[in-house]
Design a protein around this motif. Structure first.
Motif, mmCIF file in Angstrom:
data_model
loop_
_atom_site.group_PDB
_atom_site.id
_atom_site.type_symbol
_atom_site.label_atom_id
_atom_site.label_comp_id
_atom_site.label_asym_id
_atom_site.label_seq_id
_atom_site.Cartn_x
_atom_site.Cartn_y
_atom_site.Cartn_z
ATOM 1 N N GLY B 204 -1.523 -31.280 24.794
ATOM 2 C CA GLY B 204 -2.240 -30.830 25.984
ATOM 3 C C GLY B 204 -1.367 -30.036 26.932
ATOM 4 N N GLN B 205 -2.016 -29.162 27.715
ATOM 5 C CA GLN B 205 -1.284 -28.365 28.699
ATOM 6 C C GLN B 205 -1.811 -28.651 30.087
ATOM 7 O OE1 GLN B 205 -1.601 -24.371 27.007
ATOM 8 N NE2 GLN B 205 0.516 -24.068 27.560
ATOM 9 N N PHE B 206 -1.014 -28.351 31.098
ATOM 10 C CA PHE B 206 -1.352 -28.644 32.484
ATOM 11 C C PHE B 206 -2.644 -27.954 32.908
ATOM 12 C CE2 PHE B 206 -1.041 -27.907 37.068
ATOM 13 C CZ PHE B 206 -0.745 -29.178 37.518
ATOM 14 N N THR B 207 -2.754 -26.665 32.604
ATOM 15 C CA THR B 207 -3.926 -25.927 33.058
ATOM 16 C C THR B 207 -5.084 -26.024 32.073
ATOM 17 O OG1 THR B 207 -2.922 -23.985 32.063
ATOM 18 C CG2 THR B 207 -2.652 -24.241 34.429
ATOM 19 N N GLY B 208 -5.017 -26.975 31.147
ATOM 20 C CA GLY B 208 -6.059 -27.130 30.139
ATOM 21 C C GLY B 208 -5.672 -26.420 28.860
ATOM 22 N N GLN B 211 -1.061 -26.435 23.548
ATOM 23 C CA GLN B 211 0.034 -25.650 23.020
ATOM 24 C C GLN B 211 0.309 -26.175 21.614
ATOM 25 O OE1 GLN B 211 3.660 -26.787 25.197
ATOM 26 N NE2 GLN B 211 2.406 -28.233 26.339
#
Lengths: 222, 554
Positions: B204-208, B211
């Motif tokens: 998962g990535q911070f801004t949705g 990766q």
């Protein structure tokens, strides 16, 4: 001639057998045992130091830098930073998180531009202007000489998870304004996430952008 | 604390750690290569190889062993890459093209680790862990074996025997490289270097969104990459990648691993020739060069000359925040004065003079302290040249360690020091004269020329670092750099082993009042001078067209 040919063949055979035996030791037994120990003792770190936000959602790795951009309305649109969040270093080279190449894997790499390269001069000049413009608020004006070097240059990996404390400090007023938070509260958050040199002399002081933004997100909600 | 002070303190910490390890490791290695006893697991290995571990070899037989083992290594690695697409555990990566597979196979067997591929997008677990990392071990063990053979040439009399190649190869791997690697790999994992066999997976990535990562046995490969002075990164960004080098501590630790064996081998040398002071003189020579290069590099990087760096206000382009300029400068010098070529920052974006220092480091022949084994034998060849020059000055036959340095020895030493400059300068000249190779340059002008000069310098000297703006994945560069790496590794080894054989046959020459004392500071000074003059005369014109032109323009 015949004996020398036979000798060569025999030496090559010995070489092949040596390679196979050493491949089993160094290429199978060794990495598997290290992996076993690593997974048993440090499984979080061995698997990439993933971190989660307060809701338990994984937000990435504390070691791998990310971009904090506004959603693109079309694929051709240039990326624009989402100024509510602390911004990382530029990454104009190969390395950037979320490049969609053949396997949409994270690719790492630098710009490899020399100090007298025209493109690099343009990138640095433009980045400096952008840092000044983005971070100046009605009550806080950023002067160009205050902008630290890491804010306008790309890192070696393109995945630098950190920025310098100076660059974080520069962003405090903007972040506070965009999020409707008091400047003092954001400054405290930055201070909490500023890491000094290891044992006082190794490396440089730094701020982990993902950890800082994750904490900021929690403050905004609360 | 200022960044400069922190940089100097890191350097002092590094020197202290190396000093602590110097005696125990140097003595251990001398014991490993001198012991009569074979451990039981080693006996099983010798039985599998079909070699008699106690049979001592003359130099041609020793050389045949080195060459046979290396030829097989190149073919095996080439086949592994060509078949990658069909092998399990390859993360879905396709087979490597023939020219790149040749280049990579030559590169890893020659202890160079020049990489024209992007690790994270080209090589799966089988090739990385089962092929490339194995050569990281064994190519280093081959280098140490050749160095030890030369030392035996000095320490033995009236015999042509240099020891057994298979014994030296196996012992170097299992008694020296493996134990340090196991401990080092676990230290690295504890600091955040990854070690797993995951496939490609989303995180998962911070801004949705997600990766994509590929896992890998990175820590186990990272440690031998530095310890064996190999330098081939698991990832494209090499030791700048946070998964390879996550913290300021791992950075210092990796620099320590790079310098560990090459410096301690001088103690091994002193032990084996029966005079520790001879080893100290060699160490002092290496340390003088290394320290002055590091000081120069720190000075030029902190001064950050060059238009873009002046506008930025610091030489941070291509450098990581956590290492800063000090931690990057120390790494850059360590990696180019050894045959490592790992990078934690990108040399192409260094100041003009900083880039020149990395190039000059390699052009010295990587002897301060140099690659594992190759550093010691390179330095001993220079030591032979230095006593020869001293002998010319006073008009008597030179001696070194009780051996006459006669016509044959000087010829072999001269051939040794001519190989790499000939490869570097000829290939660079041809590449510049042809119309297409220049298309690979990212930068223009003096720096563009430097990219190509750096590439052949790095290849022929078995370093493997790059001014990575050069797109080296072309048939021309894959082929010519591949040839430069093989010739730059194995031709010098031929001369070293021939030299060792000729020395081992000699009768001892008793030292007289006229003998030059090679265990004194005066001789170490002469040796430093010899190295700098020979390298300077060879490379000055080429350096003047590249890094000097760039550095002086700004």
């Amino acid at each position: 001639m015949n004996t020398s040919l036979r000798n060569t063949a025999r030496t090559l055979g010995a070489g092949l057998r040596a390679l196979l035996v050493l491949s089993v030791i160094c290429g199978v037994l060794y990495p598997l045992s290290v992996t076993g120990v690593a997974q048993a003792l440090f499984s979080g770190k061995a698997n990439g130091s993933e971190i989660s936000d307060a809701s338990g959602r994984t937000v990435g790795s504390s070691l791998i830098g990310q971009t904090y951009d506004l959603p693109k309305r079309s694929p051709d649109e240039a990326a624009k930073p989402d100024l509510r969040w602390f911004q990382p270093r530029p990454s104009n080279g190969l390395g950037s998180n979320g490049v969609n190449l053949r396997y949409s894997l994270i690719l790492s790499g630098a710009t490899n531009r020399s100090a007298d390269n025209a493109e690099l001069i343009t990138w640095v000049t433009e980045a400096k202007a952008a840092v000044v413009a983005d971070n100046s608020t009605p009550s806080y004006k950023v002067r160009p000489e205050e902008v630290p070097a890491d804010a306008v240059t790309s890192s070696g990996s393109g995945l630098d998870p950190n920025i310098s404390p100076a660059y974080a400090k520069l962003q405090i007023n903007r972040v506070a304004e965009r999020n409707g938070l008091p400047v003092r509260q954001v400054a405290e958050l930055v201070a909490e996430h500023t890491e000094g040199r290891t044992l006082g002399f190794m490396g440089e002081p730094r701020v982990n952008v993902l950890e800082l933004n994750t904490a900021l997100k929690d403050v905004r909600k609360g | 604390m200022s960044p400069v002070t922190a940089g100097v303190l890191q350097l002092l910490a590094l020197i202290s750690a190396l000093a602590l390890a110097y005696r125990p490791l140097g003595d251990h290695m001398a014991q490993v290569y001198s012991a009569e006893k074979h451990y039981r697991p080693e006996k099983w290995i010798y039985r599998a190889i079909g070699a008699d571990p106690s049979a001592s070899m003359h130099w041609p037989a020793y050389l045949r062993g080195v060459l046979a083992f290396s030829v097989v290594g190149v073919l095996f690695l080439y086949a592994l890459q060509r078949l990658q697409g069909a092998l399990p555990g390859s993360l879905g990566f396709v087979s490597i093209d023939p020219d790149q597979a040749f280049n990579t196979a030559a590169s890893f067997v020659a202890n160079t680790n020049w990489q024209s591929y992007y690790g994270e997008q080209a090589m799966g677990h089988v090739v990385q862990t089962g092929g490339l990392a194995v050569q990281n071990f064994v190519s280093a063990a081959v280098g140490m074996a050749v160095a030890v053979a030369l030392v035996r040439g000095f320490s033995r009399f009236r015999t042509g025997e240099l020891g057994n190649f298979w014994t030296d190869l196996v012992r170097g791997t299992v008694r020296i490289l493996l134990p340090i690697s196991v401990v080092g790999a676990i230290v690295l994992v504890a600091c955040g270097v990854i070690q797993n066999f995951s496939g490609i997976h989303g995180v998962g990535q911070f801004t949705g969104g997600t990766q994509q990562w590929n896992g890998g046995a990175v820590a186990s490969q990272e440690v031998i990459k530095e310890l064996g002075t190999n330098g081939g990164g698991y990832f494209n960004a090499n030791s700048a990648h946070p998964f390879e080098n996550p913290t300021p501590f791992t950075n210092l630790f990796e620099i320590f691993l790079i310098l560990l064996i090459p410096s301690a081998l001088t103690r091994t040398f002193g032990r084996m020739v029966g005079n520790l002071r001879q080893g100290y003189a060699i160490l002092a020579t290496m340390a003088t060069i290394w320290l002055s290069f590091t000081a120069l590099m720190m000075w030029t990087e902190f001064a950050h000359h060059g238009p873009a760096l002046q506008i930025a206000g610091g030489a941070m382009e291509g450098k990581e925040t956590r290492f800063g300029i000090g931690g990057s400068a120390v790494f850059a010098v360590a990696t180019t004065l050894t045959s490592t070529g790992a990078v934690n920052s990108f040399h192409s974006s260094y100041t003009g003079l900083g880039g020149g220092i990395t190039m000059l480091g390699m052009q010295l022949g990587e002897i301060a302290p140099g690659g594992v084994g190759s550093g010691l034998y390179g330095m001993l060849v220079m030591a032979v040249i230095a006593v020869f020059i001293a002998g010319l000055m006073v008009g008597r036959t030179p001696e070194y360690l009780g051996k006459k340095i006669g016509i044959r020895q000087v010829k072999l030493a001269a051939c040794y020091i001519l190989v790499t400059p000939a490869l570097v300068l000829c290939f660079t000249a041809v590449a510049m004269a042809l119309p297409t190779p220049a298309d690979s340059m990212t930068n223009s002008g003096a720096h563009g020329f430097s990219e190509i000069l750096y590439a052949y310098t790095s290849g022929a000297n078995n370093n493997g670092s790059a001014f990575a703006g050069l797109n080296a994945d072309t048939q021309w560069f894959n082929t010519t750099i591949g040839i430069a790496m093989l010739l730059g590794r194995f031709l010098p080894i031929v001369f070293v082993l021939a030299l060792a054989g000729s020395l081992a046959e000699q009768r001892p020459v008793p030292a007289t009042s006229g003998t030059l004392r090679t265990d004194k500071p005066l001789y170490a000074g002469l040796l430093v001078g010899t190295i700098l003059i020979i390298t300077g005369l060879t490379y000055f014109p080429a350096l003047a067209l590249g890094p000097l032109a760039e550095g002086l323009a700004t």
